[in-house]
Enzyme design. Structure first.
Site, PDB file in Angstrom:
ATOM      1  N   LYS A 138     -74.865  26.663  70.395  1.00 33.22           N
ATOM      2  CA  LYS A 138     -73.994  27.585  70.208  1.00 33.22           C
ATOM      3  C   LYS A 138     -74.502  28.114  71.679  1.00 33.22           C
ATOM      4  CE  LYS A 138     -70.480  27.750  66.691  1.00 33.22           C
ATOM      5  NZ  LYS A 138     -70.623  29.040  65.727  1.00 33.22           N
ATOM      6  N   HIS A 141     -75.932  34.747  73.191  1.00 29.88           N
ATOM      7  CA  HIS A 141     -75.084  34.951  73.951  1.00 29.88           C
ATOM      8  C   HIS A 141     -76.010  37.065  74.042  1.00 29.88           C
ATOM      9  CE1 HIS A 141     -73.855  37.252  70.121  1.00 29.88           C
ATOM     10  NE2 HIS A 141     -73.876  36.128  70.141  1.00 29.88           N
ATOM     11  N   HIS A 144     -77.511  38.568  71.278  1.00 29.71           N
ATOM     12  CA  HIS A 144     -78.455  37.757  70.347  1.00 29.71           C
ATOM     13  C   HIS A 144     -79.282  38.328  70.806  1.00 29.71           C
ATOM     14  CE1 HIS A 144     -76.090  34.740  69.414  1.00 29.71           C
ATOM     15  NE2 HIS A 144     -77.051  34.945  68.493  1.00 29.71           N
TER      16      HIS A 144
HETATM   17  N1  LIG Z   1     -79.280  37.517  58.093  1.00 33.08           N
HETATM   18  C1  LIG Z   1     -77.940  36.807  59.310  1.00 33.08           C
HETATM   19  N2  LIG Z   1     -77.001  36.759  58.462  1.00 33.08           N
HETATM   20  N3  LIG Z   1     -78.700  37.420  60.937  1.00 33.08           N
HETATM   21  C2  LIG Z   1     -77.478  37.399  61.903  1.00 33.08           C
HETATM   22  C3  LIG Z   1     -77.196  36.299  62.210  1.00 33.08           C
HETATM   23  C4  LIG Z   1     -76.800  36.224  63.697  1.00 33.08           C
HETATM   24  C5  LIG Z   1     -75.500  34.486  64.123  1.00 33.08           C
HETATM   25  N4  LIG Z   1     -76.521  33.369  63.785  1.00 33.08           N
HETATM   26  C6  LIG Z   1     -75.159  34.975  64.980  1.00 33.08           C
HETATM   27  O1  LIG Z   1     -75.351  34.276  65.707  1.00 33.08           O
HETATM   28  O2  LIG Z   1     -73.740  36.145  64.399  1.00 33.08           O
END
Ligand SMILES: NC(=[NH2+])NCCC[C@H](N)C(=O)O
Length: 515
Positions: A138, A141, A144
């Site tokens: 994905k 963004h 991140h």
């Molecule tokens: N432990 C967690 N849920 N951490 C955040 C993860 C963020 C998730 N991968 C996203 O892009 O939205």
């Protein structure tokens, strides 16, 4: 220089009112730096002198404040003493402040900004910081990127403060998106392109297959079938998934290096699949999981046990959710790493998710949930590159380098450099990091390349420029910087005192960021 300024003011006060210096030092508080030129540096609440038995409780507070102010003298340390409502404000000699700060920097280059005295009093422990956490295939963004910058800063800060820090990247590496990606790759993917530019290729396949799935039932079925086989750990399917994941991690490592960021563990949602099922079983046996009319499995989070607020942990088809995997991941981390505190860094849109996660852990009887925190930050709007919307972290960094190099050519500074591209890269990265720290953490902001790469103002470009000048031969004797030289240099830059302090803080930040 620990408490140098406070001690000096306390010594004067002690001579006037007879109380020992040690009693007076803690009563002097630092006034937070603000943009206003007129903010003082130290403040004494006269009331606190009464509370500590230094002044009589019978006399009028304001009269005592005024009298004390009159008795205090301006000296080499204190530039001005001003009385306020029940408080006395002190403005200290900025030049001396800068000299003292630089003295400490020279004396303790490794722990600059963190006084050993202060460190001893701090509670230390093992901190797990989870940050960055992009999703495979994905878009990477701006959220991140912010998480990467802020999370890394928190981790560095915790480390400097004497904690043992574990940096975890929790990849989005499981879920239906892999069904689509896998099925798509079998038809549209190319091993060659995967070798050349893995992240780009995976993203392209994902976008394409998503588009097809919108109107083609067979694509959707193939995706569901791929994910089903993945969940059943079918060897061939799993090996393709593993290939995507391994390549992604390798690519990310290279890009994080450009930002000066590293992780101790690349974990991800996939790791907690089976544990999530165990969590559900435990919740069921302990009657914490309730089934709704629609067949969802939920945990009641309301104070009155009336399901007025709840979290869904199982879909009606029995599959787990994002939050279920997070519960499993938290339990697993606690067992594996025995952390004393855990910090999650994501944008504010996930605040409710994390509050629910911590509540579920509490309901399950895990008191350590009190030591889990979510650090939310605001959203970034409109981050784009020459090619349009930014989809990969690499694009952002390349764009910063490209634009910086262009600016350098315009300003004709690149000619003097041995490796203009490297310089552009380093300045570009600094610019990205510094601009992210500029506003309030929680505020949204509009991304603007021009602002990011401005040569003047509180920008990364100016910070690097200043740093370079401070280290250049004409302001110091071959890097042997004397505090006096630096002070003079800062003053010749015609910095206002507050700006000067800001710059010192930024320098400290740079050291922490190991730029
Ligand atoms: N432990 C967690 N849920 N951490 C955040 C993860 C963020 C998730 N991968 C996203 O892009 O939205």
């Amino acid at each position: 220089m620990a408490c140098f300024f406070r001690r000096s003011v306390a010594a004067q006060l002690s001579r006037i009112c007879g109380a020992p210096e040690d009693v007076l030092v803690p009563l002097l508080s630092a006034v937070p730096v603000s943009k206003k030129q007129s903010t003082p540096d130290l403040r004494l609440a006269v009331n606190s002198l009464v509370k500590n038995g230094v002044l009589s409780p019978d006399a009028d507070l304001q009269t005592q404040t005024e009298r004390l102010t009159k008795q205090l003298r301006v000296d080499a340390v204190v530039e001005e003493v001003i009385s306020g409502r029940g408080v006395i404000n002190f403005r200290i000699n900025k030049r001396l402040l800068v000299e003292k700060v630089l003295e400490q920097l020279r004396a303790e280059p490794q722990s600059f900004g963190v006084q050993s005295e202060l460190l001893r009093r701090l509670r230390r422990g093992r901190t797990l910081v989870e940050f960055s956490s992009p999703n495979i295939a994905k878009k990477f963004h701006a959220g991140h990127l912010r998480s990467t910058i802020i999370g890394n800063f928190i981790a560095n800060l915790k480390e400097v403060l004497g904690n043992e820090v574990i940096r975890v990247n929790y990849l989005g590496d499981w879920g239906m998106q892999f069904g689509l990606l896998g099925a798509g790759f079998q038809r549209l993917g190319s091993q060659e392109k995967l070798r050349e530019n893995a992240l780009q290729h995976l993203f392209e396949v994902y976008v394409q297959v998503n588009r097809e799935a919108e109107h083609d039932e067979s694509v959707r079925l193939a995706a569901a079938e791929f994910f089903r086989r993945l969940e059943q750990h079918d060897e061939q399917t799993l090996s393709l998934w593993k290939q995507f994941r391994d390549i992604t991690v390798e690519e990310y490592k290279k890009i994080y290096e450009r930002l000066g960021v590293r992780f101790d563990h690349y974990s991800g949602e996939s790791f907690h699949q089976s544990r999530a099922q165990e969590v559900l079983k435990e919740l069921r046996t302990r009657r914490l999981l309730k089934t709704t009319e629609k067949g969802k499995g939920v945990v009641d989070l309301s104070a009155a046990s009336d399901l007025s607020s709840y979290a869904t942990l199982v879909r009606s088809d029995g599959t787990s959710l994002y939050i279920t995997r997070d519960v499993a991941a938290a339990l697993d981390r606690k067992e594996r790493f025995h952390f004393d505190e855990m910090i999650y860094v994501t944008d504010k849109s996930q605040s409710v998710h994390f509050q629910q996660l911590f509540q579920i852990l509490r309901v399950m009887g895990h008191h350590w949930a009190e030591r889990c925190v979510h650090v939310p930050f605001g959203l970034v709007l409109g981050m784009s590159s020459r090619l349009g919307e930014v989809v990969l972290l690499e694009d952002v960094l390349n764009e910063a380098r490209y634009r910086m190099q262009h600016n350098m050519q315009e300003a004709k500074t690149s000619k003097e450099l041995t490796d203009p591209e490297l310089t552009a890269e380093q300045i570009g990265v600094s610019a990205l990091i510094i601009q992210d720290f500029k506003g309030k953490l929680i505020s949204d902001y509009k991304f603007d390349w021009q602002k990011v790469l401005q040569a003047q103002g509180d920008t990364g470009v100016f910070l690097q420029y200043t740093h370079a000048r401070l280290r250049s031969a004409d302001t110091s004797e071959s890097l042997d910087l004397q505090p006096r030289h630096l002070v003079n240099f800062l003053i010749t830059l015609r910095y206002k005192p507050v700006m000067m302090m800001m710059m010192m803080m930024m320098m400290m930040m740079m050291m922490i960021l190991q730029l």
